[in-house]
Design a protein around this motif. Sequence first.
Motif, short mmCIF file in Angstrom:
data_model
loop_
_atom_site.label_atom_id
_atom_site.label_comp_id
_atom_site.label_asym_id
_atom_site.label_seq_id
_atom_site.Cartn_x
_atom_site.Cartn_y
_atom_site.Cartn_z
N GLU A 136 -11.39 -12.75 -15.15
CA GLU A 136 -10.72 -13.87 -16.09
C GLU A 136 -10.04 -12.93 -16.83
N ARG A 137 -10.25 -11.78 -17.48
CA ARG A 137 -9.19 -11.26 -18.35
C ARG A 137 -7.78 -10.96 -17.62
N ASP A 138 -8.02 -10.29 -16.49
CA ASP A 138 -6.75 -9.86 -15.79
C ASP A 138 -5.86 -11.30 -15.46
N ILE A 139 -6.67 -12.36 -15.15
CA ILE A 139 -5.92 -13.66 -15.10
C ILE A 139 -5.19 -14.21 -16.33
N LEU A 140 -5.92 -13.85 -17.59
CA LEU A 140 -5.54 -14.30 -18.84
C LEU A 140 -4.10 -13.57 -19.11
N GLU A 141 -4.16 -12.55 -18.79
CA GLU A 141 -2.78 -11.71 -19.27
C GLU A 141 -1.79 -11.92 -18.27
N LYS A 142 -2.22 -12.32 -16.97
CA LYS A 142 -0.96 -12.78 -15.98
C LYS A 142 -0.62 -14.13 -16.51
N SER A 143 -1.53 -15.10 -16.95
CA SER A 143 -1.04 -16.34 -17.14
C SER A 143 -0.33 -16.40 -18.56
N VAL A 188 3.46 -17.85 -10.38
CA VAL A 188 2.56 -18.72 -10.14
C VAL A 188 1.77 -18.54 -8.77
N ASN A 189 2.48 -18.21 -7.68
CA ASN A 189 1.82 -17.85 -6.72
C ASN A 189 0.85 -16.69 -7.02
N GLU A 190 1.17 -15.66 -7.60
CA GLU A 190 0.02 -14.62 -7.71
C GLU A 190 -0.90 -15.05 -8.62
N LEU A 191 -0.96 -16.02 -9.51
CA LEU A 191 -2.00 -16.37 -10.28
C LEU A 191 -2.80 -17.41 -9.14
N ALA A 192 -2.26 -18.24 -8.66
CA ALA A 192 -2.97 -19.16 -7.66
C ALA A 192 -4.02 -18.18 -6.62
N THR A 193 -3.39 -17.16 -6.32
CA THR A 193 -4.13 -16.07 -5.51
C THR A 193 -5.43 -15.24 -6.41
N GLU A 220 0.11 -22.01 -19.89
CA GLU A 220 -0.60 -22.34 -20.85
C GLU A 220 -2.29 -23.01 -20.48
N GLY A 221 -2.00 -23.74 -19.08
CA GLY A 221 -2.99 -24.40 -18.52
C GLY A 221 -4.12 -23.26 -18.21
N THR A 222 -3.69 -22.34 -17.46
CA THR A 222 -4.62 -21.52 -16.85
C THR A 222 -4.85 -20.57 -17.98
N ASN A 223 -4.14 -20.40 -19.00
CA ASN A 223 -4.35 -19.19 -20.19
C ASN A 223 -5.44 -19.96 -21.00
N ALA A 224 -5.57 -21.14 -21.15
CA ALA A 224 -6.33 -21.79 -21.94
C ALA A 224 -7.74 -21.76 -21.29
N MET A 225 -7.65 -22.20 -19.92
CA MET A 225 -9.12 -22.10 -19.13
C MET A 225 -9.58 -20.80 -19.43
N MET A 226 -9.07 -19.70 -18.96
CA MET A 226 -9.46 -18.42 -19.15
C MET A 226 -10.21 -18.09 -20.38
N SER A 227 -9.66 -18.30 -21.22
CA SER A 227 -9.62 -18.04 -22.80
C SER A 227 -11.16 -18.73 -23.01
N ASP A 228 -11.33 -20.12 -22.78
CA ASP A 228 -12.22 -20.90 -22.86
C ASP A 228 -13.72 -20.18 -22.20
N PHE A 229 -13.43 -19.91 -21.14
CA PHE A 229 -14.48 -19.32 -19.90
C PHE A 229 -14.80 -17.95 -20.66
N ILE A 230 -14.28 -17.21 -20.92
CA ILE A 230 -14.42 -15.82 -21.44
C ILE A 230 -15.17 -16.01 -22.72
N SER A 231 -14.85 -16.67 -23.67
CA SER A 231 -15.44 -16.78 -24.95
C SER A 231 -16.94 -17.39 -24.40
#
Length: 156
Positions: A118-125, A13-18, A131-142
């Motif tokens: 965003e793809r990098d974050i999607l993979e890490k999330s 989570v710390n890495e994701l926040a960064t 799931e919260g970060t994952n869903a956000m990145m997926s929505d942004f990307i599409s």
Amino acid sequence: METTTLGLDESKVNELATDLNELLANYQIYYQNLRGLHWNIKGKNFFQLHEKFEELYNDSQLKIDEIAERILTLESTPLHTFDDYTELSKVPVGKNISKDVEAVTLVVTSLKQLIQIERDILEKSGEADDEGTNAMMSDFISEQEKTVWMLKAWLA
């Protein structure tokens, strides 16, 4: 393994926040570019692009808030200074751009950079079961992939 209040691995989570703060910085530069393009666009495509850039900066403003709130949800602090933004941003700064093709090209280039982050974050999330970060990145990307397609069609 230490876990957060959300039950996620604290180190992941710390890495994701960064990474989300890096995305936030890039969005802030993208947003400011769009404001400048909106203000300074000239030529036969003025009305069409003036309106499009406003649509895009309004959307990016909402995304900026969502990203910052996600960082807070992950129990971290969103960056909030222009020094931080310019230091971390990979999105090119567009200065005094008034020509339509140059302006749209900057937006496409910027979106390409945002999508990569965003793809990098999607993979890490996904790996962190966030799931919260994952869903956000997926929505942004599409959404952004469709915008890139449309802008590239305009450039053709």
